[in-house]
Design an enzyme around this catalytic site. Structure first.
Site, PDB file in Angstrom:
ATOM      1  N   CYS A   1     -26.845  10.899  -0.922  1.00  0.00           N
ATOM      2  CA  CYS A   1     -27.183  10.930  -2.354  1.00  0.00           C
ATOM      3  C   CYS A   1     -26.547   9.739  -3.076  1.00  0.00           C
ATOM      4  O   CYS A   1     -25.531   9.185  -2.634  1.00  0.00           O
ATOM      5  CB  CYS A   1     -26.641  12.199  -2.999  1.00  0.00           C
ATOM      6  SG  CYS A   1     -27.430  13.716  -2.467  1.00  0.00           S
TER       7      CYS A   1
ATOM      8  N   CYS B   1     -26.362  17.696  -6.486  1.00  0.00           N
ATOM      9  CA  CYS B   1     -26.303  18.748  -5.460  1.00  0.00           C
ATOM     10  C   CYS B   1     -24.860  19.236  -5.292  1.00  0.00           C
ATOM     11  O   CYS B   1     -23.905  18.596  -5.755  1.00  0.00           O
ATOM     12  CB  CYS B   1     -26.865  18.238  -4.133  1.00  0.00           C
ATOM     13  SG  CYS B   1     -25.750  17.165  -3.227  1.00  0.00           S
TER      14      CYS B   1
ATOM     15  N   GLU C   1     -31.959   6.913   2.075  1.00  0.00           N
ATOM     16  CA  GLU C   1     -32.504   7.880   3.024  1.00  0.00           C
ATOM     17  C   GLU C   1     -32.624   7.289   4.419  1.00  0.00           C
ATOM     18  O   GLU C   1     -32.412   6.094   4.637  1.00  0.00           O
ATOM     19  CB  GLU C   1     -33.865   8.373   2.501  1.00  0.00           C
ATOM     20  CG  GLU C   1     -33.714   9.125   1.179  1.00  0.00           C
ATOM     21  CD  GLU C   1     -35.014   9.732   0.672  1.00  0.00           C
ATOM     22  OE1 GLU C   1     -36.090   9.436   1.220  1.00  0.00           O
ATOM     23  OE2 GLU C   1     -34.925  10.526  -0.294  1.00  0.00           O
TER      24      GLU C   1
ATOM     25  N   ASN D   1     -29.432   6.571  -3.938  1.00  0.00           N
ATOM     26  CA  ASN D   1     -29.665   7.359  -2.724  1.00  0.00           C
ATOM     27  C   ASN D   1     -30.263   6.479  -1.627  1.00  0.00           C
ATOM     28  O   ASN D   1     -31.086   5.599  -1.889  1.00  0.00           O
ATOM     29  CB  ASN D   1     -30.518   8.608  -2.997  1.00  0.00           C
ATOM     30  CG  ASN D   1     -31.873   8.327  -3.599  1.00  0.00           C
ATOM     31  OD1 ASN D   1     -32.058   7.355  -4.308  1.00  0.00           O
ATOM     32  ND2 ASN D   1     -32.827   9.188  -3.319  1.00  0.00           N
TER      33      ASN D   1
ATOM     34  N   GLU E   1     -24.867   9.756  -5.913  1.00  0.00           N
ATOM     35  CA  GLU E   1     -23.527  10.019  -6.447  1.00  0.00           C
ATOM     36  C   GLU E   1     -22.455   9.758  -5.398  1.00  0.00           C
ATOM     37  O   GLU E   1     -21.443   9.113  -5.666  1.00  0.00           O
ATOM     38  CB  GLU E   1     -23.408  11.484  -6.906  1.00  0.00           C
ATOM     39  CG  GLU E   1     -24.343  11.875  -8.032  1.00  0.00           C
ATOM     40  CD  GLU E   1     -25.686  12.404  -7.540  1.00  0.00           C
ATOM     41  OE1 GLU E   1     -26.224  11.877  -6.547  1.00  0.00           O
ATOM     42  OE2 GLU E   1     -26.207  13.340  -8.160  1.00  0.00           O
TER      43      GLU E   1
ATOM     44  N   CYS F   1     -22.321  16.802  -3.648  1.00  0.00           N
ATOM     45  CA  CYS F   1     -21.847  15.733  -4.544  1.00  0.00           C
ATOM     46  C   CYS F   1     -20.832  16.272  -5.542  1.00  0.00           C
ATOM     47  O   CYS F   1     -19.849  15.616  -5.869  1.00  0.00           O
ATOM     48  CB  CYS F   1     -23.023  15.083  -5.273  1.00  0.00           C
ATOM     49  SG  CYS F   1     -24.012  14.027  -4.191  1.00  0.00           S
TER      50      CYS F   1
END
Ligand code: THU
Length: 158
Positions: free
Chosen positions: A73, A112, A64, A62, A75, A115
């Site tokens: 993210c 999530c 940010e 991930n 994934e 993803c």
């Protein structure tokens, strides 16, 4: 009106060593990728690794951003990297590990919705199942195909 039920199957393992050699390799790649996570805002570090049909493993983590929606993210970072660097090669498996401050949650941190949607698209594109392996300290959950983690998927057919 009728009620309908769907059944979702997944396998539960209690250690990485119980996984197949290929899945162990992918799991360890996801764990290594967690170290590359850039998560100064949430301090929740996630690593992922995608196995392609030709055996290539593509890691992601991930990333940010101060402008929070601009981050991504682990994934999707891994899948988009695989899609960009190896176009046309099916993605056959995805391993994910997450936890606060570079740790691993006791039970898997589950992906999530966004993803899962991206997994569904790449699975469809690859024309073969993509397994999903979610790593936790006490349990590892393996889904044989994305449909088992995202039923009623929205696809281009819709
Ligand atoms: N995150 C992931 O990388 N994957 C998930 O499946 C869930 C959440 C990241 C996004 C954000 O950087 C941090 O974890 C906290 O939500």
């Amino acid at each position: 009106m009728i009620n309908k039920k769907i059944e979702i199957n997944y396998e539960v393992y209690t250690s990485i060593e119980e996984l197949s050699p290929a899945d162990q390799e992918l799991a360890r790649a996801a764990i290594a990728a967690q170290r590359t996570s850039y998560a100064p805002y949430s301090r929740f570090n996630v690593g992922a690794a995608v196995r392609l049909a030709d055996g290539t493993i593509v890691p992601g983590s991930n990333q940010e951003n101060a402008a929070s929606p601009s981050g991504l993210c682990a994934e999707r970072t891994a899948m988009f990297a695989a899609g960009a660097q190896h176009p046309g090669v099916p993605m056959v498996s995805l391993a994910v590990v997450g936890g606060p401050n570079q740790q691993m949650c006791h039970y898997p941190a589950t992906p999530c919705g966004a993803c899962r949607q991206v997994m569904a698209e790449y699975q469809k594109l690859g024309k073969q199942p993509m397994s999903v392996i979610l790593l936790g300290e006490r349990e590892i959950w393996k889904y044989a195909r994305v449909d088992d983690i995202l039923p009623f998927t929205f696809t281009s057919l819709d």
